[in-house]
Write a protein that holds these residues in place. Structure first.
Motif, PDB file in Angstrom:
ATOM      1  N   ALA A  30       1.785  19.254  44.230  1.00  0.00           N
ATOM      2  CA  ALA A  30       2.847  20.151  44.510  1.00  0.00           C
ATOM      3  C   ALA A  30       2.722  21.227  45.397  1.00  0.00           C
ATOM      4  N   ALA A  31       1.645  21.944  45.384  1.00  0.00           N
ATOM      5  CA  ALA A  31       1.496  23.044  45.774  1.00  0.00           C
ATOM      6  C   ALA A  31       0.907  22.939  47.370  1.00  0.00           C
ATOM      7  N   ALA A  32       0.535  21.614  47.588  1.00  0.00           N
ATOM      8  CA  ALA A  32       0.321  21.302  48.857  1.00  0.00           C
ATOM      9  C   ALA A  32       1.624  21.013  49.736  1.00  0.00           C
ATOM     10  N   GLY A  33       2.674  20.601  49.304  1.00  0.00           N
ATOM     11  CA  GLY A  33       3.713  20.340  49.888  1.00  0.00           C
ATOM     12  C   GLY A  33       4.720  21.585  49.745  1.00  0.00           C
ATOM     13  N   ASP A  34       5.838  21.294  50.852  1.00  0.00           N
ATOM     14  CA  ASP A  34       6.697  22.511  50.788  1.00  0.00           C
ATOM     15  C   ASP A  34       7.957  22.332  49.743  1.00  0.00           C
ATOM     16  N   ARG A  51      16.818  20.638  57.048  1.00  0.00           N
ATOM     17  CA  ARG A  51      15.518  20.265  57.970  1.00  0.00           C
ATOM     18  C   ARG A  51      14.252  20.336  57.183  1.00  0.00           C
ATOM     19  N   VAL A  52      13.407  19.446  57.117  1.00  0.00           N
ATOM     20  CA  VAL A  52      11.948  19.357  56.619  1.00  0.00           C
ATOM     21  C   VAL A  52      11.310  18.941  57.354  1.00  0.00           C
ATOM     22  N   LYS A  57       4.506  15.612  51.604  1.00  0.00           N
ATOM     23  CA  LYS A  57       5.137  15.550  50.468  1.00  0.00           C
ATOM     24  C   LYS A  57       6.197  16.836  50.248  1.00  0.00           C
ATOM     25  N   LEU A  58       7.235  16.685  49.681  1.00  0.00           N
ATOM     26  CA  LEU A  58       8.210  17.902  49.559  1.00  0.00           C
ATOM     27  C   LEU A  58       8.631  17.950  48.064  1.00  0.00           C
ATOM     28  N   LYS A  59       8.900  19.201  47.759  1.00  0.00           N
ATOM     29  CA  LYS A  59       9.615  19.558  46.588  1.00  0.00           C
ATOM     30  C   LYS A  59      10.987  19.963  46.916  1.00  0.00           C
ATOM     31  N   PHE A  92      10.723  15.336  43.751  1.00  0.00           N
ATOM     32  CA  PHE A  92       9.497  15.140  44.729  1.00  0.00           C
ATOM     33  C   PHE A  92       9.973  13.808  45.468  1.00  0.00           C
ATOM     34  N   VAL A  93       9.907  14.283  46.743  1.00  0.00           N
ATOM     35  CA  VAL A  93       9.974  13.082  47.913  1.00  0.00           C
ATOM     36  C   VAL A  93       8.897  13.119  48.999  1.00  0.00           C
TER      37      VAL A  93
END
Length: 119
Positions: A30-34, A51-52, A57-59, A92-93
């Motif tokens: 989780a910390a690795a993603g935005d 916009r992502v 990986k995104l939270k 999470f996606v």
């Protein structure tokens, strides 16, 4: 006649240690993603288009600021989450390929759809 040599059975990690390792892994992932926030207020997603970054990986934090339950549902993302009134949910996606990923509030069909745009 000599006895065959016995080997000790493999040591098993206690369940608590395995659970702690799994939680640590999830926290690192989780910390690795935005982290991105989508607010549901007055029958609308804010922002309507978010916009992502593609490829990671995104939270998503869905912040429901209305008194009634709302739903974040995306067939494109294969995610569905009911968010009680005045509360938050984490979804999470990803990693996502570049493109447009639409979402709706299936509980309240009058809510205009929103979209994640992965770039």
């Amino acid at each position: 006649m000599p006895q065959p040599m016995r080997t000790a059975p493999p040591r098993r990690k206690p369940l608590a240690a395995m659970a702690a390792a799994a939680l640590a892994y999830c926290a690192c992932a989780a910390a690795a993603g935005d982290e991105f926030t989508i607010v549901i207020r007055d029958g609308r997603f804010e922002p309507a288009e978010l916009r992502v970054p593609a490829g990671q990986k995104l939270k998503l934090v869905v912040d429901n600021r209305s008194a009634s339950a709302e739903e974040f549902e995306s067939y494109d993302l294969d995610r569905e989450k009911i968010v009680p009134g005045n509360s938050r949910a984490t979804i999470f996606v990803g990693p996502l390929k570049p493109g447009r990923y639409e979402f709706i509030d299936e509980l309240n069909r009058r809510t205009p759809p929103g979209a994640l745009i992965a770039e």
